[in-house]
Design an enzyme around this catalytic site. Sequence first.
Site, PDB file in Angstrom:
ATOM      1  N   ARG A 162     -62.218  81.518 -32.761  1.00 31.86           N
ATOM      2  CA  ARG A 162     -60.915  80.902 -33.020  1.00 31.86           C
ATOM      3  C   ARG A 162     -60.872  79.506 -32.408  1.00 31.86           C
ATOM      4  O   ARG A 162     -60.826  79.355 -31.187  1.00 31.86           O
ATOM      5  CB  ARG A 162     -59.780  81.761 -32.458  1.00 31.86           C
ATOM      6  N   ASP A 446     -51.541  85.348 -22.804  1.00 39.24           N
ATOM      7  CA  ASP A 446     -52.124  84.071 -23.175  1.00 39.24           C
ATOM      8  C   ASP A 446     -50.996  83.075 -23.411  1.00 39.24           C
ATOM      9  O   ASP A 446     -49.835  83.337 -23.073  1.00 39.24           O
ATOM     10  CB  ASP A 446     -53.068  84.208 -24.376  1.00 39.24           C
TER      11      ASP A 446
END
Length: 532
Positions: A162, A446
């Site tokens: 990603r 996150d």
Amino acid sequence: MTLVVTDPHPVDRAGEILTPEALAFVEELHVRFAGTRAELLKARARKREHVALTGRLDFLPETAEIRDADWSVAVAPAALQDRRVEMTGPAAPAKMAINALNSGAKVWLADLEDASTPTWSNVVESILNLRDAADGTLKYTSPEGKEYALRTDAPLAVVVTRPRGWHMGERHLLIGGEHTIGALVDFGLHFFHTAKRLVANGQGPYYYLPKMESHLEARLWNEIFVFAQDYVGMPQGTVRATVLIETIPAAFEMDEILFELRDHASGLNAGRWDYLFSIIKYFRDAGASFVLPDRATIAMTAPFMRAYTELLVKTCHRRGAFAMGGMAAVIPNRREPDVTAQAFEKVRADKTREANDGFDGSWVAHPDLVPVCREVFDAVLGGRPNQLDRQRPEVSVTAEQLLDIRSAQGQVTEGGLRLNLYVAVAYTAVWISGNGAVAIHNLMEDAATAEISRSQVWQQIRNRSVLADTGRTVTRELVSAILAEETGKLRAEVGEDAFAKHYLPASKLIGGLCLSEDYTDFLTTPAYELVD
């Protein structure tokens, strides 16, 4: 070559990644695609302004033909046919990369985005680790002498990388004195160094694409993939991409996003925190009807969230693409059996819902949760690798259902306000210290958690929300007072050195974002300026 590297030696062996050939490829990506990216970011702002005036989103009338037509994405390669368990986590340090590859998951989402602080050393080390993993040589020895190596007794997880979202810049690579684009740096270095190696291993350059807001952004990625494959002499369709549907405008363009990427599309993923964060960001001017309750109380079973996930599964399977479930953020604690048992129970319930709804697999944030998720999907899949054969013709989702925020059925409380401020500061402090994956209160957080936390506070101030548990009205004065109290708690927990270096700057940043009249689109943009 006009590209300038401000620090060519951020980590040992950086020269193996920052080669003239790799940097020339990254520069060519910018020459060809940076202008389109800039226009698309302007288009985001224009669309958001239109939504502010109208107070609604809808499916695009100009793309109705795509939604109504019969078409499919390319058949998935063998390496991506079975994605029942996906482990997520940063690609640096090497120890975490090795643990993820060895976790027993089918896929590892190697994260250069929300779970990784984009320090220059992290960026380069991540690519180095992924290159070494593709070569089968990745290893690590701890300061205590413990050795970590890739397992040989079972398959390693398939890597899906990603890159950063379109909004992030990279200040350590400059073109014409300007920051380069983080997404193109991440993709360019990764693709250049690993694509052919991965193909030789029977896999390929596979990607998760974050933060997209329209099918035109997907079109740009498709053009990048076509160019990159031609650049290295690779057959078209070798690259595969799974798109995170983690913004509210993207939820209205799922078919169109898959269509634009159809030769390279693998699937779509259903997020949670980023999706809710996007709703606040998009409808921040829409008044109290769009004020979300305490984030911890918003379940994936809330009707507006269920509409989103049901539509995602139906859209994916109709088009032959995989529907990937979201993150199980709870993590076990090996020193506290009760905490671990509760984590397993929550993950099992969450993954059971997803598997029964037709998802083809899901995410976990800790290796100990891989067997839990696998067991759930094994029971539903049986001998099948996925559930592409499970169509959902009974699902019909309207724009009103996707925007039915009041169906969340929760309250705004002072407890939730305090938690948001505590977590936003705690996470941001660790993020600016160089670590993007942070365990807080037995949850692996996150950047998405910090984003929704500070966004909820901003929204509650703007709407003068009344706190259900104390009766107080959320004002700038109240938020300032509570922020000071929560920051004080963190000071007592972390000690003076860490507090002065990271937590105090984080508190000032969060306070500024929450108390400002203007809304800042991404916390990580100003936070990046605080990173060494």
